[in-house]
Design an enzyme around this catalytic site. Structure first.
Site, PDB file in Angstrom:
ATOM      1  N   GLY A  26      45.633  -2.527  29.703  1.00 29.61           N
ATOM      2  CA  GLY A  26      46.171  -1.834  28.544  1.00 29.61           C
ATOM      3  C   GLY A  26      46.146  -2.681  27.294  1.00 29.61           C
ATOM      4  O   GLY A  26      45.756  -2.218  26.216  1.00 29.61           O
ATOM      5  N   TYR A 163      48.531   6.429  46.355  1.00 34.34           N
ATOM      6  CA  TYR A 163      47.828   6.023  45.135  1.00 34.34           C
ATOM      7  C   TYR A 163      46.463   6.688  45.031  1.00 34.34           C
ATOM      8  O   TYR A 163      46.130   7.296  44.004  1.00 34.34           O
ATOM      9  CB  TYR A 163      47.689   4.505  45.121  1.00 34.34           C
TER      10      TYR A 163
END
Length: 253
Positions: A26, A163
Site C-alpha cells: 500500500g 483467504y
C-alpha cells in the site's frame, strides 16, 4: 486535502486502502502514484504510533496533497464512511485501489465460522461495496478501480482456505463488474503480485520461496506498485476486466 503548495491545476485523486506500514504494498502504491502527481487519500488500521502523520508528510514532501483515515474495514458501513470522508476532505476521487486484506492461517482442521466471516468482511464485502459506491458517485470521465488479489487460481494455497475463497470471489467480481462500469468510463482490473517481501516473511519463509522465482529474487512492494500505477494511468484506458499475474516467474510446484 492539504495544500502541497503547487499550482491550481486540478489533479487526479486516489484512494488507497491497506496503507498501514512503510514497507507494505500500500505504501509503495502511494509513492508510485505520488510520483505521477496524483493526490493521495490513504486508509490505515492498527498502525504504529506516528505512522500516518509521518507518511502524510512524506507524500506532501513528494509534492502532492495527502489526507488519511484510520478505519476498520470490517465494519458494515466502512465503505460509506470512507467515501463520505474523501468527498468531504478532497472532493470526488478518480482512482480507487482496494489493497487492504485480512489473512490468517486456517486449514480444514481449524476453519471456523468466525474466521470465514472476518475474511469475508474485509476482503469481499468492503471491497465490493467500495467499488460499487465509487461507481455510483463517480463524476469524472475516466475512472480506475484496481483490486489486489492473490493468484489463488494459479495453484493451491493450503492452510489459507478462507483467504483464497474470498480472494477468488474478487477475481470473479472484477470480470463482471468491469462490464457494468465500462459505460461509466471506469476500468476495473485486479493485480496478483505473488509472494511479496513486504514485512510478513520470516527468514525460513524467504529461503523456501526465493528459489521458486524465475527472476531469482522475491517480489518487492514496488513491483506491484508500478503495475498498479500503470493501470491507474491514461495508458491503460483500454484495459479492463483483467486479472494480471505479476509474479516474476513464481513456480508453485
Amino acid at each position: 486535502m492539504e495544500d502541497s503548495g503547487g499550482d491550481s491545476i486540478e489533479r487526479k485523486r486516489a484512494v488507497i486502502t491497506g496503507v498501514s506500514h512503510n514497507n507494505g504494498i500500500g505504501a509503495a502504491i502511494c509513492r508510485e502514484l505520488a510520483a505521477k502527481e496524483i493526490d493521495i487519500f490513504f486508509v490505515y488500521w492498527q498502525s504504529e504510533d506516528g505512522f500516518a502523520d509521518g507518511f502524510e508528510q512524506e507524500m506532501l514532501d513528494a509534492g502532492v496533497s495527502c489526507r488519511s483515515m484510520e478505519l476498520d474495514l470490517a465494519l458494515p458501513d466502512a465503505a460509506e464512511k470512507l467515501l463520505d470522508a474523501v468527498y468531504t476532505a478532497c472532493g470526488p476521487p478518480d482512482i480507487l485501489v482496494n489493497n487492504a486484506a485480512y489473512s490468517t492461517r486456517d486449514g480444514y482442521e481449524n476453519l471456523t465460522a468466525e474466521m470465514i466471516d472476518r475474511h469475508y468482511e474485509v476482503n469481499m464485502r468492503t471491497t465490493m461495496l467500495l467499488s460499487t459506491m465509487f461507481a455510483r458517485r463517480f463524476q469524472g470521465s475516466e475512472g480506475r478501480i484496481i483490486i489486489m488479489t492473490s493468484g489463488q487460481e494459479q495453484g493451491p494455497m493450503p492452510g489459507e482456505l478462507a483467504y483464497i475463497a474470498t480472494k477468488g470471489a474478487l477475481s470473479a467480481f472484477t470480470l463482471s463488474f468491469s462490464a457494468e462500469a465500462a459505460p461509466l468510463g471506469i476500468t476495473v482490473n485486479a493485480v496478483d503480485p505473488g509472494p511479496t517481501d513486504s514485512g510478513w516473511m520470516d527468514e525460513q519463509t524467504k529461503a523456501l520461496l526465493e528459489p521458486k522465482f524465475g527472476r531469482g529474487r522475491l517480489g518487492r512492494p514496488r513491483d506491484a506498485a508500478r503495475l498498479v500505477a500503470f493501470l491507474a494511468g491514461e495508458e491503460a484506458s483500454w484495459i479492463t476486466g483483467q486479472v494480471i499475474h505479476s509474479e516474476g516467474g513464481f513456480l508453485r510446484s
